[in-house]
Design an enzyme around this catalytic site. Structure first.
Site, PDB file in Angstrom:
ATOM      1  N   GLU A 251       0.819  -1.219   0.000  1.00 32.54           N
ATOM      2  CA  GLU A 251       0.000   0.000   0.000  1.00 32.54           C
ATOM      3  C   GLU A 251       0.852   1.268   0.000  1.00 32.54           C
ATOM      4  OE1 GLU A 251      -2.982  -0.040   3.134  1.00 32.54           O
ATOM      5  OE2 GLU A 251      -4.414  -1.021   1.818  1.00 32.54           O
ATOM      6  N   HIS A 272       8.643 -27.130  -0.803  1.00 31.86           N
ATOM      7  CA  HIS A 272       8.123 -28.275  -1.564  1.00 31.86           C
ATOM      8  C   HIS A 272       6.978 -27.852  -2.466  1.00 31.86           C
ATOM      9  CE1 HIS A 272      10.561 -31.259   0.661  1.00 31.86           C
ATOM     10  NE2 HIS A 272      10.617 -30.227   1.492  1.00 31.86           N
ATOM     11  N   LYS A 378     -14.274  -0.184  -3.248  1.00 29.86           N
ATOM     12  CA  LYS A 378     -15.216   0.262  -2.208  1.00 29.86           C
ATOM     13  C   LYS A 378     -16.395   0.973  -2.860  1.00 29.86           C
ATOM     14  CE  LYS A 378     -12.157   1.193   1.721  1.00 29.86           C
ATOM     15  NZ  LYS A 378     -11.619   2.272   2.539  1.00 29.86           N
TER      16      LYS A 378
END
Ligand code: PA5
Length: 390
Positions: A251, A272, A378
């Site tokens: 951010e 792995h 948003k």
């Protein structure tokens, strides 16, 4: 005293940090850079919660959640009050799981939101507040602790309903807030020595060399065409520390088409799986190992041939050294190490990354303290839910 060791095989270019340090001093959102004493109300709130609750539900997302979770997981501690989190997901299944986890136990809520308008937080709060009211009726409001700014729905409700309130400082953004009341209240309830944590951060603030070298290296590799930094650890309790780090850097510097993609590797598990890609795949990823100085453990191998009586810590350390050597042969590798798992060491580490994130962002020409990209989803969501027309 807490120290952080920073090591890399890459030659770090000389960088003049003075303009960026000056930009930080002048920034409106630099309230985190000077470590403040805890709010004087905090001790009373912590005592009230510990005396009355078996569970503290911390409700928040992003910077209101990640730092607290990271430090609660990383620092060895004891508390009779369990801390659980909500507001990081809108999944009904996850919400139900959190509600069920409280069961019939006594609980309090700490709702954490600077803006007081974050939909995930407000939705989760609505649900847990109803549970609180169902259980405690007119006494429910004495069990809500709000950490918020001076505006928004949460602040308004806190004032109307007389909740205990702690200020989310206006000059500190969410991702830089864990050393303010945002983190300090739940950390103290969870048994972390918050004065030691703040002391560690303060002591690191006195000498920023390692953080500045780390920032210089990141900017250098970014400018050389590296697109991603993978943070790796062999300590599972640091998983959320890496999540916090991802938010801090993602951010702070990921805007205007620049920024390294911060990603994380949980070893040995990922040796792995993604270990293959790190060893042989796209070379434009560099790797940063987050390490804790190994100390002897109480766990030893029994009868496994060749390893009889070996300390497990020694085997984990061998896995780390083997991996660093393998990966350093194909890509730049950085090692950041603290000496102990104390609150002081983690306080220093938090401050190390705060400074490095702010400096990297400034050096890449970005404002470390805004996150305009987050607004796009948003707004879409508000429209989809009929909360706004545009
Ligand atoms: O770092 C930030 O500022 C964000 O990640 C916020 O912490 C997050 O969006 C939550 O915002 P708020 O505290 O306003 O609910």
């Amino acid at each position: 005293m807490s120290t952080i060791s920073f090591k890399t095989s890459v030659k770090i270019p000389q960088t003049d940090w003075s303009p960026h340090l000056a930009a930080l001093s002048a920034a409106q959102m630099n309230g985190w850079a000077t470590i403040q004493d805890p709010d004087p109300r905090l001790n009373d709130y912590v005592a009230q919660i510990k005396n009355s609750a078996e569970v503290l539900v911390v409700i928040g997302i992003g910077g209101a959640f990640l730092g607290t979770k990271a430090l609660l997981d990383a620092i060895p501690r004891e508390s009779k009050t369990e801390i659980i989190f909500a507001g990081t997901s809108l999944s009904p299944a996850a919400m139900q799981q959190a509600l069920d986890r409280i069961g019939d136990r006594n609980f309090c809520i700490n709702v954490v939101s600077k803006s007081g308008t974050t939909i995930e937080t407000n939705v989760a709060f609505d649900i847990f507040y109803q549970k609180l009211r169902d259980k405690y009726k007119e006494k429910a409001d004495s069990r809500v602790y709000a950490t918020t700014g001076r505006s928004g729905t949460i602040f308004q409700m806190a004032s109307e309903r007389n909740w205990s309130w702690l200020e989310h400082p206006d000059n500190v953004g969410g991702r830089y807030s864990v050393l303010t009341s945002v983190g300090l209240l739940p950390l103290a309830v969870g048994g972390v020595d918050i004065l030691e944590l703040l002391g560690g951060a303060k002591s690191y603030a006195a000498n920023l060399t390692g953080a500045l070298n780390y920032a210089a290296l990141r900017v250098h590799l970014h400018n050389q065409g590296y697109f991603s930094e993978a943070m790796a650890t062999f300590e599972p309790e640091l998983r959320y520390f890496m999540e916090w780090w991802k938010q801090l850097f993602g951010e702070s510097e990921g805007k205007n088409k620049v920024g390294l993609l911060p990603t994380s590797l949980m070893y040995s598990t990922d040796l792995h799986s993604l270990g293959q890609l790190i060893q042989d795949g796209n070379p434009k990823i560099f790797e940063t190992f987050l390490e804790i100085q190994p100390t002897a453990s109480d766990i030893h191998i029994n009868a496994l041939r060749g390893l009889e009586s070996k300390d497990l810590a020694e085997i984990n350390a061998a896995a780390l050294r083997a991996t660093v050597a393998a990966h350093a042969s194909v890509r730049p590798v950085v090692e950041i190490r603290i000496n102990n798992r104390t609150a002081a060491d983690f306080g220093a580490l938090v401050y190390f990354f705060f400074i490095a994130a702010a400096m990297s962002a400034f050096a890449l020409g970005q404002n470390p303290f805004d996150q305009p990209g987050v607004e796009v989803y948003k707004k879409n969501m508000q429209k989809l839910l009929g909360l706004s027309d545009d």
